[in-house]
Design a protein around this motif. Structure first.
Motif, PDB file in Angstrom:
ATOM      1  N   GLY A  68      -9.849  -6.820 -13.361  1.00  0.00           N
ATOM      2  CA  GLY A  68      -9.082  -6.367 -14.879  1.00  0.00           C
ATOM      3  C   GLY A  68      -7.781  -6.382 -14.015  1.00  0.00           C
ATOM      4  N   PRO A  69      -7.486  -5.464 -13.609  1.00  0.00           N
ATOM      5  CA  PRO A  69      -5.832  -5.391 -12.962  1.00  0.00           C
ATOM      6  C   PRO A  69      -5.860  -6.113 -12.885  1.00  0.00           C
ATOM      7  CG  PRO A  69      -6.849  -3.073 -12.868  1.00  0.00           C
ATOM      8  CD  PRO A  69      -8.377  -4.043 -12.886  1.00  0.00           C
ATOM      9  N   ALA A  70      -6.095  -7.012 -11.749  1.00  0.00           N
ATOM     10  CA  ALA A  70      -5.514  -8.123 -11.025  1.00  0.00           C
ATOM     11  C   ALA A  70      -5.284  -9.230 -12.379  1.00  0.00           C
ATOM     12  CB  ALA A  70      -6.499  -8.501  -9.730  1.00  0.00           C
TER      13      ALA A  70
ATOM     14  N   VAL B 237      -4.492  -8.194 -15.046  1.00  0.00           N
ATOM     15  CA  VAL B 237      -2.844  -8.458 -15.051  1.00  0.00           C
ATOM     16  C   VAL B 237      -1.650  -8.535 -13.914  1.00  0.00           C
ATOM     17  CG1 VAL B 237      -1.729  -6.276 -16.365  1.00  0.00           C
ATOM     18  CG2 VAL B 237      -4.336  -6.445 -16.965  1.00  0.00           C
ATOM     19  N   ALA B 238      -1.655  -8.494 -12.705  1.00  0.00           N
ATOM     20  CA  ALA B 238      -0.879  -8.941 -12.078  1.00  0.00           C
ATOM     21  C   ALA B 238      -0.360 -10.482 -11.739  1.00  0.00           C
ATOM     22  CB  ALA B 238      -1.401  -8.488 -10.641  1.00  0.00           C
ATOM     23  N   LEU B 239      -1.580 -11.032 -12.447  1.00  0.00           N
ATOM     24  CA  LEU B 239      -1.002 -12.767 -13.256  1.00  0.00           C
ATOM     25  C   LEU B 239       0.002 -12.619 -13.874  1.00  0.00           C
ATOM     26  CD1 LEU B 239      -4.293 -14.043 -13.010  1.00  0.00           C
ATOM     27  CD2 LEU B 239      -3.218 -14.105 -10.540  1.00  0.00           C
TER      28      LEU B 239
ATOM     29  N   ILE C 273       2.614 -11.610 -13.724  1.00  0.00           N
ATOM     30  CA  ILE C 273       3.382 -11.309 -13.330  1.00  0.00           C
ATOM     31  C   ILE C 273       4.916 -12.349 -12.091  1.00  0.00           C
ATOM     32  CG2 ILE C 273       4.883 -10.016 -10.952  1.00  0.00           C
ATOM     33  CD1 ILE C 273       2.730  -7.535 -12.401  1.00  0.00           C
TER      34      ILE C 273
ATOM     35  N   GLN D 204       8.048 -14.388 -13.298  1.00  0.00           N
ATOM     36  CA  GLN D 204       9.001 -14.937 -11.926  1.00  0.00           C
ATOM     37  C   GLN D 204       9.765 -16.635 -12.453  1.00  0.00           C
ATOM     38  OE1 GLN D 204       6.408 -13.167  -9.452  1.00  0.00           O
ATOM     39  NE2 GLN D 204       8.556 -11.098  -9.142  1.00  0.00           N
TER      40      GLN D 204
ATOM     41  N   PHE E 258      -2.456 -20.630  -5.367  1.00  0.00           N
ATOM     42  CA  PHE E 258      -1.151 -19.424  -4.900  1.00  0.00           C
ATOM     43  C   PHE E 258      -0.699 -19.912  -2.979  1.00  0.00           C
ATOM     44  CE2 PHE E 258      -1.860 -16.463  -8.372  1.00  0.00           C
ATOM     45  CZ  PHE E 258      -0.469 -16.732  -8.685  1.00  0.00           C
TER      46      PHE E 258
ATOM     47  N   PHE F 277       0.651  -0.177  -9.173  1.00  0.00           N
ATOM     48  CA  PHE F 277      -0.695  -0.525  -9.169  1.00  0.00           C
ATOM     49  C   PHE F 277      -1.153   0.321 -10.902  1.00  0.00           C
ATOM     50  CE2 PHE F 277      -5.700   0.948  -8.467  1.00  0.00           C
ATOM     51  CZ  PHE F 277      -5.821  -0.810  -8.540  1.00  0.00           C
TER      52      PHE F 277
ATOM     53  N   LEU G 176      -0.329  -1.544 -13.359  1.00  0.00           N
ATOM     54  CA  LEU G 176      -0.710  -2.500 -13.725  1.00  0.00           C
ATOM     55  C   LEU G 176      -2.860  -1.628 -15.101  1.00  0.00           C
ATOM     56  CD1 LEU G 176      -1.103  -4.386 -10.351  1.00  0.00           C
ATOM     57  CD2 LEU G 176      -0.126  -4.992 -12.565  1.00  0.00           C
TER      58      LEU G 176
ATOM     59  N   PHE H 243      -1.912  -1.632 -17.915  1.00  0.00           N
ATOM     60  CA  PHE H 243      -2.193  -2.342 -19.250  1.00  0.00           C
ATOM     61  C   PHE H 243      -3.079  -3.302 -19.232  1.00  0.00           C
ATOM     62  CE2 PHE H 243       2.573  -3.922 -20.287  1.00  0.00           C
ATOM     63  CZ  PHE H 243       3.304  -2.713 -19.710  1.00  0.00           C
ATOM     64  N   PHE H 244      -3.897  -3.335 -18.463  1.00  0.00           N
ATOM     65  CA  PHE H 244      -5.588  -3.070 -18.763  1.00  0.00           C
ATOM     66  C   PHE H 244      -6.555  -2.642 -19.701  1.00  0.00           C
ATOM     67  CE2 PHE H 244      -9.989  -3.236 -16.912  1.00  0.00           C
ATOM     68  CZ  PHE H 244     -10.132  -4.556 -17.278  1.00  0.00           C
TER      69      PHE H 244
ATOM     70  N   LEU I 168       6.247  -2.444  -8.786  1.00  0.00           N
ATOM     71  CA  LEU I 168       4.838  -3.945  -9.096  1.00  0.00           C
ATOM     72  C   LEU I 168       5.270  -5.102  -8.264  1.00  0.00           C
ATOM     73  CD1 LEU I 168       3.656  -3.646 -11.856  1.00  0.00           C
ATOM     74  CD2 LEU I 168       5.995  -4.769 -13.268  1.00  0.00           C
ATOM     75  N   ALA I 169       6.071  -6.012  -8.251  1.00  0.00           N
ATOM     76  CA  ALA I 169       6.424  -6.782  -7.468  1.00  0.00           C
ATOM     77  C   ALA I 169       5.307  -6.636  -6.314  1.00  0.00           C
ATOM     78  CB  ALA I 169       7.192  -7.127  -7.047  1.00  0.00           C
TER      79      ALA I 169
ATOM     80  N   SER J 175       1.533  -6.274  -6.878  1.00  0.00           N
ATOM     81  CA  SER J 175       1.076  -7.700  -7.636  1.00  0.00           C
ATOM     82  C   SER J 175       0.563  -9.106  -7.180  1.00  0.00           C
ATOM     83  CB  SER J 175       1.161  -8.568  -9.282  1.00  0.00           C
ATOM     84  OG  SER J 175       2.466  -8.664  -8.514  1.00  0.00           O
TER      85      SER J 175
ATOM     86  N   LEU K 283      -2.731  -7.585  -4.964  1.00  0.00           N
ATOM     87  CA  LEU K 283      -3.771  -7.566  -5.872  1.00  0.00           C
ATOM     88  C   LEU K 283      -4.210  -9.194  -5.786  1.00  0.00           C
ATOM     89  CD1 LEU K 283      -4.395  -4.952  -8.863  1.00  0.00           C
ATOM     90  CD2 LEU K 283      -6.310  -5.625  -6.942  1.00  0.00           C
ATOM     91  N   ILE K 284      -3.290 -10.440  -5.956  1.00  0.00           N
ATOM     92  CA  ILE K 284      -3.449 -11.574  -6.544  1.00  0.00           C
ATOM     93  C   ILE K 284      -3.914 -11.644  -4.531  1.00  0.00           C
ATOM     94  CG2 ILE K 284      -2.571 -13.785  -6.419  1.00  0.00           C
ATOM     95  CD1 ILE K 284      -0.405 -12.135  -8.323  1.00  0.00           C
TER      96      ILE K 284
END
Lengths: 240, 117
Positions: A82-84, A86-88, A90, A94, A209, B5, B8, B11-12, B50-51, B54, B57-58
């Protein structure tokens, strides 16, 4: 003497009461899969996710661990999806200047391509005599897992079958994008990324990526838009 | 990084809450992602925390989808009897749709929609 031996044999079962074993196995397989991938020269047709998954499945089976028990423990990792997701948002932000420059092609391509991604598979499966349950499980094959689960349940499909189809789609989409890019002589990272995310959801996005941050951003965009679009349209189309 | 984190996760949760309350047919994660992008566009900047959160996690996205992926090997018998239809649909369907997407998008871009590299 026999006591400790029998306790040793039942260790996988005892330890899987806590999620630590499942998480440890998943991490181990992830790194081992990546190491094997580098060792065999990074073949495109065998992405690390497949290597890691095969290793993990083999270890879980060898330990005689119940898949359900593994799944319960590994759920702790799945929660982070879920949080991952959301991380997309960012990289999306950019790379916004790239996306702004291409908003028109994106708007034209998305509805057509996302619809085709489902329709091709449905027509092929239907013409080969697949049952409605299988069709409902295949329909969201290009959609990212959290959304696809919801769609499949709504359509009356099987979630494990859908997850299997999802993975295979992600891997072959990654392969086909690499192949087709050479074939059609496309080297625009933005187009490649978009196609990876649209067709290959998270697996394709992970691959994008690796290509470049721009490709990754377009993959995130393609994945997100396909998810939203398919979730809205598919339940309507499917009942026709 | 932990601060990032937290953002994130918040927001989730916000996305999940919106989805549950308004019964939106889109997952909380994707709603959160769209909210995140919109918020950043509005704010016009991004914190280092935040950068890095993220990015972290990515880079392990594959790790997070692995537990679901492994399920394929343990539910393979569900494909039984229909495996030909399933395999043809997945392989053929994906091949055709990848070709369509690439062809369509590169066509539209070339037609002049995508100015500015």
């Amino acid at each position: 003497m026999n006591d400790w031996y029998s306790r040793l044999l039942s260790l996988p079962e005892t330890l899987s009461a806590s999620p630590a074993l499942a998480i440890g196995l998943t991490f181990g397989a992830f790194f081992a899969g990546n190491a094997v991938f580098r060792r065999i020269g990074r073949p495109l047709w065998l992405p690390p996710v497949v290597l890691s998954a095969v290793l993990l499945a083999a270890v879980v089976a060898l330990l005689g661990m119940d898949y359900k028990a593994y799944q319960q423990g590994a759920h702790w990792l799945t929660v982070l999806l879920g949080p991952a997701t959301v991380a997309l948002g960012i990289p999306l932000y950019q790379q916004m200047h790239h996306i702004r420059a291409l908003w028109r092609p994106i708007l034209v391509t998305l509805p057509i391509a996302a619809t085709l991604a489902a329709v091709y598979a449905l027509v092929i499966a239907w013409s080969l005599g697949a049952t409605p349950e299988v069709l409902a499980s295949l329909a969201p094959k290009s959609v990212t897992a959290p959304i696809a689960i919801g769609i499949t349940q709504q359509l009356g499909g099987s979630v494990p079958l859908m997850m299997g189809g999802l993975l295979i789609t992600g891997v072959v989409a990654t392969l086909f994008v690499d192949l087709a890019a050479r074939w059609l002589a496309i080297s625009d990272d933005r187009i490649l990324g978009f196609a990876l995310g649209l067709n290959g959801h998270a697996v394709g996005t992970a691959r994008a990526f690796e290509i470049s941050p721009t490709a990754g951003a377009f993959a995130s965009l393609g994945m997100g838009l396909t998810g939203v679009f398919t979730a809205l349209i598919l339940p309507l189309v499917f009942h026709l | 990084m932990l601060r990032g984190f937290l953002v994130l996760v918040l927001f989730f949760l916000l996305g999940e809450a919106l989805q549950k309350v308004f019964l939106i047919p889109v997952s909380g994660g994707v709603l959160g992602m769209m909210l995140m992008t919109l918020t950043l566009m509005f704010k016009g900047g991004i914190s280092d925390d935040l950068a890095s959160a993220s990015q972290g996690l990515i880079s392990v996205l594959v790790l997070l989808i692995m537990p679901g992926v492994v399920g394929v090997f343990f539910t393979a018998d569900q494909f039984a009897g229909q495996w030909l239809a399933v395999a043809a649909a997945l392989l053929g369907g994906t091949f055709l749709s990848v070709l369509s997407t690439l062809w369509l998008m590169s066509r539209v871009v070339r037609l002049g929609g995508g100015k500015g590299e």
